[in-house]
Design a protein around this motif. Structure first.
Motif, mmCIF file in Angstrom:
data_model
loop_
_atom_site.group_PDB
_atom_site.id
_atom_site.type_symbol
_atom_site.label_atom_id
_atom_site.label_comp_id
_atom_site.label_asym_id
_atom_site.label_seq_id
_atom_site.Cartn_x
_atom_site.Cartn_y
_atom_site.Cartn_z
ATOM 1 N N VAL A 24 -31.934 -25.160 -1.971
ATOM 2 C CA VAL A 24 -31.924 -26.099 -2.864
ATOM 3 C C VAL A 24 -30.979 -27.001 -3.043
ATOM 4 C CG1 VAL A 24 -31.987 -25.679 -6.029
ATOM 5 C CG2 VAL A 24 -33.216 -24.079 -4.550
ATOM 6 N N LYS A 25 -30.152 -27.316 -3.255
ATOM 7 C CA LYS A 25 -28.728 -27.926 -3.196
ATOM 8 C C LYS A 25 -28.627 -28.366 -1.889
ATOM 9 C CE LYS A 25 -23.622 -28.783 -3.143
ATOM 10 N NZ LYS A 25 -22.003 -27.779 -2.950
ATOM 11 N N GLU A 26 -29.204 -28.492 -0.633
ATOM 12 C CA GLU A 26 -29.772 -29.490 0.335
ATOM 13 C C GLU A 26 -30.318 -29.944 0.056
ATOM 14 O OE1 GLU A 26 -30.029 -28.656 4.737
ATOM 15 O OE2 GLU A 26 -28.759 -27.076 4.151
ATOM 16 N N PHE A 27 -31.794 -29.817 -0.585
ATOM 17 C CA PHE A 27 -32.703 -30.663 -0.744
ATOM 18 C C PHE A 27 -32.206 -31.821 -1.826
ATOM 19 C CE2 PHE A 27 -35.237 -27.708 1.600
ATOM 20 C CZ PHE A 27 -36.012 -29.496 2.367
ATOM 21 N N ARG B 276 -32.312 -36.994 -3.600
ATOM 22 C CA ARG B 276 -31.421 -38.184 -4.645
ATOM 23 C C ARG B 276 -31.902 -39.420 -4.663
ATOM 24 N NH1 ARG B 276 -26.926 -36.693 -1.522
ATOM 25 N NH2 ARG B 276 -26.597 -39.267 -0.610
ATOM 26 N N ASP B 277 -32.534 -39.684 -3.731
ATOM 27 C CA ASP B 277 -32.734 -41.577 -3.783
ATOM 28 C C ASP B 277 -34.146 -41.762 -4.165
ATOM 29 O OD1 ASP B 277 -30.476 -42.198 -2.819
ATOM 30 O OD2 ASP B 277 -30.573 -42.251 -1.197
ATOM 31 N N LEU B 278 -34.907 -40.554 -4.163
ATOM 32 C CA LEU B 278 -36.229 -40.400 -4.761
ATOM 33 C C LEU B 278 -36.468 -40.264 -6.146
ATOM 34 C CD1 LEU B 278 -37.817 -38.616 -2.160
ATOM 35 C CD2 LEU B 278 -38.181 -41.551 -2.048
ATOM 36 N N PRO B 279 -37.409 -41.013 -7.422
ATOM 37 C CA PRO B 279 -37.425 -41.102 -8.047
ATOM 38 C C PRO B 279 -38.358 -39.823 -8.570
ATOM 39 C CG PRO B 279 -38.985 -42.241 -7.737
ATOM 40 C CD PRO B 279 -38.244 -42.147 -6.228
ATOM 41 N N LEU B 280 -37.374 -39.021 -8.202
ATOM 42 C CA LEU B 280 -37.948 -37.249 -8.836
ATOM 43 C C LEU B 280 -37.108 -36.476 -9.797
ATOM 44 C CD1 LEU B 280 -38.765 -36.387 -4.938
ATOM 45 C CD2 LEU B 280 -40.492 -36.366 -6.599
ATOM 46 N N LYS B 281 -37.190 -35.719 -10.331
ATOM 47 C CA LYS B 281 -36.611 -33.994 -11.121
ATOM 48 C C LYS B 281 -36.460 -33.455 -10.650
ATOM 49 C CE LYS B 281 -36.035 -31.909 -15.647
ATOM 50 N NZ LYS B 281 -36.932 -31.546 -15.881
ATOM 51 N N VAL B 282 -35.402 -32.663 -9.266
ATOM 52 C CA VAL B 282 -35.424 -31.735 -8.702
ATOM 53 C C VAL B 282 -35.827 -30.600 -9.380
ATOM 54 C CG1 VAL B 282 -35.097 -30.821 -6.684
ATOM 55 C CG2 VAL B 282 -35.050 -33.175 -5.926
ATOM 56 N N GLN B 283 -36.163 -29.811 -9.240
ATOM 57 C CA GLN B 283 -35.551 -28.097 -9.676
ATOM 58 C C GLN B 283 -35.652 -26.600 -8.670
ATOM 59 O OE1 GLN B 283 -38.081 -29.134 -13.739
ATOM 60 N NE2 GLN B 283 -39.133 -27.204 -13.164
ATOM 61 N N ALA B 284 -35.286 -25.873 -9.076
ATOM 62 C CA ALA B 284 -35.540 -24.950 -8.393
ATOM 63 C C ALA B 284 -36.719 -24.048 -8.855
ATOM 64 C CB ALA B 284 -34.758 -23.787 -8.576
ATOM 65 N N LEU C 209 -42.483 -28.481 -2.863
ATOM 66 C CA LEU C 209 -42.075 -28.649 -1.613
ATOM 67 C C LEU C 209 -41.243 -26.998 -0.950
ATOM 68 C CD1 LEU C 209 -41.070 -30.431 0.792
ATOM 69 C CD2 LEU C 209 -38.477 -31.183 -0.280
ATOM 70 N N ALA C 210 -41.841 -26.823 -0.138
ATOM 71 C CA ALA C 210 -41.116 -25.992 0.947
ATOM 72 C C ALA C 210 -41.224 -26.351 1.547
ATOM 73 C CB ALA C 210 -42.795 -24.771 0.320
ATOM 74 N N ASP C 211 -40.107 -25.089 2.249
ATOM 75 C CA ASP C 211 -39.885 -25.261 3.417
ATOM 76 C C ASP C 211 -40.169 -23.609 4.313
ATOM 77 O OD1 ASP C 211 -36.889 -25.720 5.424
ATOM 78 O OD2 ASP C 211 -36.988 -24.215 3.545
ATOM 79 N N ASP C 212 -39.980 -23.536 5.624
ATOM 80 C CA ASP C 212 -39.933 -23.204 6.329
ATOM 81 C C ASP C 212 -39.337 -22.900 7.153
ATOM 82 O OD1 ASP C 212 -40.376 -19.169 6.218
ATOM 83 O OD2 ASP C 212 -40.988 -19.861 8.126
ATOM 84 N N SER C 213 -37.812 -22.320 7.743
ATOM 85 C CA SER C 213 -36.679 -23.009 8.674
ATOM 86 C C SER C 213 -36.554 -21.975 9.373
ATOM 87 C CB SER C 213 -36.275 -24.006 8.596
ATOM 88 O OG SER C 213 -35.238 -23.315 7.316
ATOM 89 N N GLY C 214 -36.493 -21.342 11.327
ATOM 90 C CA GLY C 214 -35.811 -20.503 11.620
ATOM 91 C C GLY C 214 -34.898 -20.981 12.755
ATOM 92 N N ARG D 280 -33.319 -29.734 9.598
ATOM 93 C CA ARG D 280 -34.301 -29.872 7.987
ATOM 94 C C ARG D 280 -33.911 -31.518 7.900
ATOM 95 N NH1 ARG D 280 -31.938 -26.059 5.395
ATOM 96 N NH2 ARG D 280 -33.313 -24.693 5.701
ATOM 97 N N GLY D 281 -32.250 -32.138 8.137
ATOM 98 C CA GLY D 281 -33.029 -33.617 8.239
ATOM 99 C C GLY D 281 -34.163 -34.292 8.757
ATOM 100 N N ARG D 282 -33.889 -34.151 9.784
ATOM 101 C CA ARG D 282 -34.908 -34.372 11.023
ATOM 102 C C ARG D 282 -36.208 -34.403 10.298
ATOM 103 N NH1 ARG D 282 -32.168 -32.479 16.892
ATOM 104 N NH2 ARG D 282 -30.929 -34.142 16.633
#
Length: 195
Positions: free
Chosen positions: A16-19, A24-32, A66-71, A177-179
């Motif tokens: 969540v912190k990484e996202f 942060r530069d988008l007009p969004l209120k991000v929450q977990a 927004l979901a991610d699945d990574s591995g 994730r950055g890419r």
């Protein structure tokens, strides 16, 4: 542009912190996502699992999710742990220890991270889906104190650093994730400007 709420479909505070940093530069209120919400990942691919999580969390919260699945897929282990990366062992230190044991006598340390991102709406509409990759190798022992998961044992090709040794900015530039986010951001920005 109005500020829209975007729920990160994860109970992992590190993710969540990484996202939050990436968005942060988008007009969004991000929450977990709501505490205690568990979504079963039944997909056979990273993309399928990201879609399952985004749709479920969006439906639960009534907001975009927004979901991610990574591995991590390790060549010498036939792509394992793959979609089971988070369930490979009960905790990050145990996952790292198990993977290092599995590769103890293995010279082929090549591996890659994959991140699939999905944005969905409360009615189940999938707005965006992207996938990012990062190639590297598994170190013989953990290095660094940043990040989470397998970050301390994944050295990114061409950097001589593990993800756990990188700043958030470096990780955004080199990481899977950055890419994936680099592909997602312009599309998400365009969607936000239309609503």
């Amino acid at each position: 542009m109005d500020t829209r709420t975007l729920v990160i479909a994860s109970g992992n505070p590190g993710k969540v912190k990484e996202f939050e940093g990436l968005l942060r530069d988008l007009p969004l209120k991000v929450q977990a996502q709501p505490e205690g919400l568990e979504v079963e990942e039944t997909g056979s691919t990273f993309s399928a699992n990201a879609r399952i999580k985004a749709i479920a969390v969006a439906a639960e919260t009534g907001e975009w999710a927004l979901a991610d699945d990574s591995g991590l897929s390790v060549d010498a282990l036939d792509g394992a742990p793959g979609v089971h990366s988070a369930r490979y062992a009960p905790s990050d230190p145990e996952r790292i220890a198990r993977l290092l044991r599995a590769l103890a006598v293995e010279d082929n340390r090549s591996a890659r991270f994959c991140a699939a991102l999905c944005v969905a709406t409360a009615d189940g509409t999938v707005l965006l889906e992207v996938e990012g990759h990062c190639k590297g190798r598994i170190t013989r022992s953990p290095r660094g104190h940043q990040g989470f998961g397998y970050d301390p044992i994944f050295e990114v090709n061409g950097t001589e650093k593990t993800f756990a040794e990188m700043s958030l900015l470096e990780k955004k530039a080199h990481g899977h994730r950055g890419r994936a986010f680099t592909m997602l951001e312009p599309q998400l920005r365009q969607l936000l400007s239309q609503r």
